[in-house]
Design an enzyme around this catalytic site. Sequence first.
Site, PDB file in Angstrom:
ATOM      1  N   GLU A  69     -17.615 -15.583  -1.568  1.00  0.00           N
ATOM      2  CA  GLU A  69     -17.207 -16.981  -1.643  1.00  0.00           C
ATOM      3  C   GLU A  69     -18.174 -17.837  -0.829  1.00  0.00           C
ATOM      4  O   GLU A  69     -18.672 -17.423   0.209  1.00  0.00           O
ATOM      5  CB  GLU A  69     -15.790 -17.119  -1.075  1.00  0.00           C
ATOM      6  N   LYS A 141     -10.139 -21.167  -8.438  1.00  0.00           N
ATOM      7  CA  LYS A 141      -9.186 -20.580  -7.491  1.00  0.00           C
ATOM      8  C   LYS A 141      -7.801 -21.214  -7.609  1.00  0.00           C
ATOM      9  O   LYS A 141      -7.648 -22.431  -7.491  1.00  0.00           O
ATOM     10  CB  LYS A 141      -9.724 -20.739  -6.076  1.00  0.00           C
ATOM     11  N   CYS A 182     -10.846 -14.916  -2.837  1.00  0.00           N
ATOM     12  CA  CYS A 182     -10.380 -14.898  -1.449  1.00  0.00           C
ATOM     13  C   CYS A 182      -8.862 -14.896  -1.287  1.00  0.00           C
ATOM     14  O   CYS A 182      -8.224 -13.858  -1.435  1.00  0.00           O
ATOM     15  CB  CYS A 182     -11.006 -16.066  -0.693  1.00  0.00           C
TER      16      CYS A 182
END
Length: 307
Positions: A69, A141, A182
């Site tokens: 990321e 995300k 993440c």
Amino acid sequence: MAVGLTRTPNFITRLPVIRSVSSSMADNTVRIAAAQMTSINDLTSNFNTCSHLVKEAVAAGAKMLCFPENFSFVGAKDGESMKIAEPLDGPIMQRYCSLARESNIWLSLGGFQEKGPDDTHLCNAHVLIDDTGNVRSTYRKIHLFDVDIPGGAVFKESSFTEAGKNIVVVDSPVGRLGLTVCYDLRFPELYQRLRFQHQAQVLLVPAAFTKITGEAHWEILLRARAIETQCYVIAAAQAGKHNDKRESYGDTLIIDPWGKVVGRLPDRVSTGIVVADIDFSLIDSVRTKMPISEHMKPLEFWNSASS
């Protein structure tokens, strides 16, 4: 065979990592690499680091390299990421597309600062580029990091990031990929859907875990997702101090469908790559011997059980 490559100032060392694949399985395996780096607020410096890591991955025979990321930029001040955010057809991403094409390798670019729907929001985009330099798919995300870490900093990702709404799975030379980023790692429902509804074989988790949360939860969460889904998990990590205010845990990992770590750098915060083979025979074997997909209860079962 799985190997780790770690960069020191003057040389690269190649170290054995945990497992090897027998020659009889060689025709049913494909090599993947995961990067570890310490990105800063300098687009050119980060690109140069990525370029070196791509060369190492190509030399190791990898068909895909997964970056962590925020691979292209980590801001040192509030608002810096918004200022550099670009659409996917902008010069930053196009430079990485050229790198993939010129190197003849697929790239997983997790956590790119994509220009968002307005001037105050960006998208945290996981972009998959093929070996011809074309963007194959983009995942934005879903779960945003709004957290007050005990003994650490306060994060409010939603203050500048637009949450994604779509699950993304894409076929590639290293298998059927499920894309995440993440903080998604803490939400097993996403990974369950990637495996059991969309037939993912390999789950990508580019990340920049904090030092505190990484020490406590990083490896155990990754191994849990691998075991629960019977997928390979590729977790490319940011590592070390990016600036005076931000530090990432590191520890880039590759985990097999049985939950075994098969790739890890010898230094948790060094810059380098780890390489391992995706063994499709192992995926099939694990899923056949423990057929959890056949034993899962449908949503209707749980709805009726709770009434």
